[in-house]
Design a protein around this motif. Structure first.
Motif, PDB file in Angstrom:
ATOM      1  N   GLU A 162      33.536 -25.319 -28.300  1.00 45.21           N
ATOM      2  CA  GLU A 162      32.677 -24.584 -27.353  1.00 45.21           C
ATOM      3  C   GLU A 162      31.639 -23.763 -28.104  1.00 45.21           C
ATOM      4  O   GLU A 162      30.472 -23.693 -27.697  1.00 45.21           O
ATOM      5  CB  GLU A 162      33.537 -23.669 -26.475  1.00 45.21           C
ATOM      6  N   ALA A 163      32.061 -23.119 -29.199  1.00 45.82           N
ATOM      7  CA  ALA A 163      31.108 -22.334 -29.985  1.00 45.82           C
ATOM      8  C   ALA A 163      30.039 -23.225 -30.592  1.00 45.82           C
ATOM      9  O   ALA A 163      28.868 -22.824 -30.701  1.00 45.82           O
ATOM     10  CB  ALA A 163      31.858 -21.579 -31.091  1.00 45.82           C
ATOM     11  N   THR A 205      28.843 -26.095 -29.301  1.00 41.64           N
ATOM     12  CA  THR A 205      27.912 -26.537 -28.265  1.00 41.64           C
ATOM     13  C   THR A 205      27.017 -25.396 -27.787  1.00 41.64           C
ATOM     14  O   THR A 205      25.885 -25.633 -27.352  1.00 41.64           O
ATOM     15  CB  THR A 205      28.683 -27.124 -27.074  1.00 41.64           C
ATOM     16  N   ARG A 206      27.509 -24.158 -27.886  1.00 41.34           N
ATOM     17  CA  ARG A 206      26.720 -23.004 -27.431  1.00 41.34           C
ATOM     18  C   ARG A 206      26.057 -22.255 -28.594  1.00 41.34           C
ATOM     19  O   ARG A 206      25.404 -21.234 -28.361  1.00 41.34           O
ATOM     20  CB  ARG A 206      27.627 -22.026 -26.670  1.00 41.34           C
ATOM     21  N   GLU A 258      27.486 -20.381 -30.836  1.00 41.31           N
ATOM     22  CA  GLU A 258      28.065 -19.034 -30.951  1.00 41.31           C
ATOM     23  C   GLU A 258      28.800 -18.964 -32.288  1.00 41.31           C
ATOM     24  O   GLU A 258      30.000 -19.218 -32.387  1.00 41.31           O
ATOM     25  CB  GLU A 258      28.996 -18.753 -29.784  1.00 41.31           C
TER      26      GLU A 258
END
Length: 706
Positions: A664-665, A667-668, A670
């Motif tokens: 998730e990090a 793809t974003r 972060e």
């Protein structure tokens, strides 16, 4: 006088026995204290919520600090990053042009000739068939794009790793700093490397090259230091007596004598770089073979994903076999065969030049005709569809039983797992009391067989199965693992374990960390039991060993991405699919280390047991397995590391652990969250490694095997 000596010896034995008893009493008292803490924590967990959920207000914002630092670097060091990007991008573009311009028969011939030089005609034949497969199925161009990235990443890794290894060996204080950094780099998930690199260098193929080069540095650095340290002291002293300078000793003595070890490091560097090049296709790939696999997986096109996945597998196998063969070949004297190979090389160069010239006038030699491409993706999709329909009930039954009888209890406890449609009963107080009775029987049996250690093991594992990793209060989990680390490896490992788990608690990643422990722990248990059993069979039966050895070689060479394809085809998304993928990838070390440990038991001990008239089963279970146990535990250590590596890739299957946080990090973009989650995975791997290594070393010393 002799009588006095005997009395002194008896008094010494008495004092030793008392010291041992005191040590045992202290260890038992520590575990009883942890048991009391556990009872109190479980009793209060419903009323005191922070025992299971750490308050967010008290979390340390390490991720935010990392974000600020990385953003500052991106803003103020943009010129440096642009220069690095241009420096790497130019050779990459040049390599792509070369691979695109060279006719495919020339490239195939060059690789086959290299394979013949490194491994003989069998490896040459394997190379020829593998490369022809890439041509015939229409994946030659994506394969060459991937090869061009690897061809740039590996030299970068080798150069940096070689220089870092030389400096680290020459200056010991540097090695004390570099070694823990290498530990973290090797334990850090591959996805975590991509997060800051994406922010600094952007979404380009160069990102894959640079990240792969950094990821593959540790194996080369370690083997350089290891190779230099293994150079005989006599050789160095002879060079010193001859008046050689420090630099001459390095390049004329240590470097040549360390070459076999460093070439094995080259093999590991190539495999690591290749693995991350495939990984990096998620963010920086464009028309390479890793991108093809990911694209088809996202579209659930299993036939296409399987065909492209086979290309990755074949590439990995060839890279491993050729580099390993070259290392083995350089380790022995070539004798007179060097002249013959030089003549063959000259002939091959002449033929390659001739083919390249002819290809400019013959389109067939320059580009493989599209009409000749054989692409059976539709047939494979039909086969997958037929299998899914025909065996749906079977796969559903396997998945359901594994989830409700093993995975769900380990994750959330029996209360959230016992269901009438699977267990045949509702969860109630009766179920709890039956479970308590069963545990009492097991505790009594464990106490009789292994003493208080066996009883404590059953108590804590039974509690974990009843409450699950997510339902276990964090003070209990931290206390158990820290006490285990302290008693097995000493206070340093105990403190390291305490600090590691505290970091995960205080940074707010405790819940995904426990989900990682649950999924990895369940898979490791299955790998260890099944792998040890297969390893025993391989150790006692040469025919079985001959069958399973090439299977192990293939499984250990296949890039992690490829394991997702058959799992998705059969079981679709979810925790069970990730569980199966982890087992497929991580089972190999358990098999290999068990076989190696049993086969390397000192033959004089086996002969002594045979002379007492023992049966084959008695020798195996009472002599060979106990002596091989330290080696088997080292295999368990590797199983844990492999499982955690696969756990990250399994995030693509929809899990909710630390691997998913990293994805998730990514793809974003972060960076802070991604690196904190990645460091959490690294800490789990390093803590498990320290504990198992310490136990294996101590056990070897007790058995007199060191």
């Amino acid at each position: 006088m002799a009588e006095c000596n005997r009395v002194d010896a008896r008094m010494c034995n008495v004092r030793t026995t008392k010291n041992d008893m005191t040590r045992i009493d202290l260890r038992l008292a520590a575990w009883l204290g942890v048991l009391a803490l556990s009872v109190a924590s479980f009793g209060l967990r419903e009323d005191v919520k922070w025992l299971t959920q750490w308050p967010r207000k008290l979390s340390i914002p390490v991720g935010d600090w990392i974000d600020v630092t990385v953003d500052w670097m991106a803003e103020h060091l943009s010129g440096l990053f642009a220069a690095i990007a241009w420096t790497v991008d130019q050779p990459l573009l040049g390599m792509r042009v070369v691979f695109a311009w060279l006719p495919w028969p020339v490239l195939i011939g060059a690789i086959v000739l290299l394979a013949y030089y490194c491994g003989g005609w069998r490896l040459a034949l394997l190379s020829l068939m593998s490369l022809l497969y890439m041509v015939v199925v229409g994946y030659w161009e994506p394969a060459m794009l991937t090869l061009s990235m690897v061809a740039i990443a590996v030299p970068l890794s080798v150069i940096i790793g070689l220089l870092l290894g030389i400096i680290s060996y020459s200056y010991r204080p540097v090695w004390r700093v570099v070694e823990p950094i290498l530990d973290v780099m090797q334990a850090m998930p591959a996805f975590a490397y991509l997060v800051p690199m994406l922010l600094w260098f952007g979404l380009t193929p160069m990102l894959a090259v640079l990240t792969s080069a950094i990821y593959a540095i540790p194996p080369m650095t370690r083997t350089v230091v290891l190779g230099f340290s293994r150079v005989p002291v006599e050789a160095v002293e002879a060079a010193v007596m001859s008046g050689s300078t420090r630099a001459q000793i390095l390049w004329w003595v240590r470097f040549p004598m360390s070459m076999p070890t460093m070439l094995l490091g080259l093999n590991q560097t190539i495999m690591a770089a290749f693995a991350l090049v495939v990984f990096a296709s998620i963010v920086g790939g464009k028309a390479d073979i890793g991108y093809e696999v990911l694209l088809h997986l996202r579209k659930s096109q299993f036939g296409e994903a399987l065909l492209s996945g086979i290309v990755i597998t074949l590439f990995a196998i060839l890279a491993d076999r050729i580099s390993r063969g070259y290392a083995q070949r350089r380790s022995i004297s070539l004798g007179r065969r060097g002249q013959g190979y030089r003549k063959q090389l000259v002939i091959a160069v002449i033929v390659a030049i001739a083919l390249t010239v002819i290809a400019q006038f013959v389109p067939l030699l320059r580009v493989y005709p599209e009409a000749w491409v054989v692409y059976p993706a539709d047939a494979l999709n039909d086969a997958v569809r037929w299998f899914t329909i025909e065996f749906f009930e079977v796969t559903k039954w396997i998945k359901q039983k594994a989830l409700f009888f093993m995975l769900f209890p380990v994750r959330g406890g029996l209360e959230h797992s016992v269901r009438p449609h699977v267990w045949g009963i509702e969860f109630s107080s009766t179920v709890t009391w039956v479970y308590v009775g069963l545990m009492a029987v097991l505790i009594a049996a464990a106490t009789r067989s292994w003493g208080w250690r066996g009883a404590m093991t059953v108590i804590f594992l039974g509690g974990l199965y009843y409450y699950g990793t997510t339902g276990t209060p964090w003070p209990v989990f931290i206390a158990v693992v820290t006490l285990l680390a302290w008693q097995v490896g000493g206070w340093r490992i105990g403190v390291f374990s305490l600090l590691g788990w505290s970091f995960m608690l205080l940074t707010g990643i405790w819940e995904p960390a426990m989900l990682s422990v649950y999924l990895c722990g369940a898979a490791v248990l299955v790998c260890f039991l099944l792998g040890t059993t297969l390893g025993i069979f391989a150790a006692v039966d040469d025919r079985f060993s001959a069958i399973i050895r090439p299977i192990n070689d293939t499984l250990q060479t296949i890039p992690l991405f490829v394991f997702l394809i058959p799992v998705l085809m059969v079981f679709l998304h979810g925790d069970f699919s990730a569980f199966v993928a982890i087992i497929m990838y991580a089972i190999v070390p358990a098999i290999r280390y068990t076989e190696h440990g049993i086969r390397n038991v000192p033959p004089e001990i086996v002969e002594a047991a045979r002379s007492f008239g023992t049966t084959r089963a008695q020798r195996l279970f009472q002599v060979e397995l106990p002596l091989a146990l330290p080696e088997i535990m080292l295999g368990l250590n590797q199983v844990v590391v492999f499982a955690l590596a696969m756990l990250i890739v399994s995030s693509l299957l929809g899990t909710h652990d630390l691997g998913q946080k990293i994805y998730e990090a990514l793809t974003r973009v972060e960076t802070g969250k991604g690196l904190v989650a990645g460091f959490g995975i690294a800490l789990v791997a390093m803590i498990a490694d320290r504990i198992i290594q310490a136990w294996a070393t101590r056990r070897k010393q007790e058995l007199g095997l060191t």
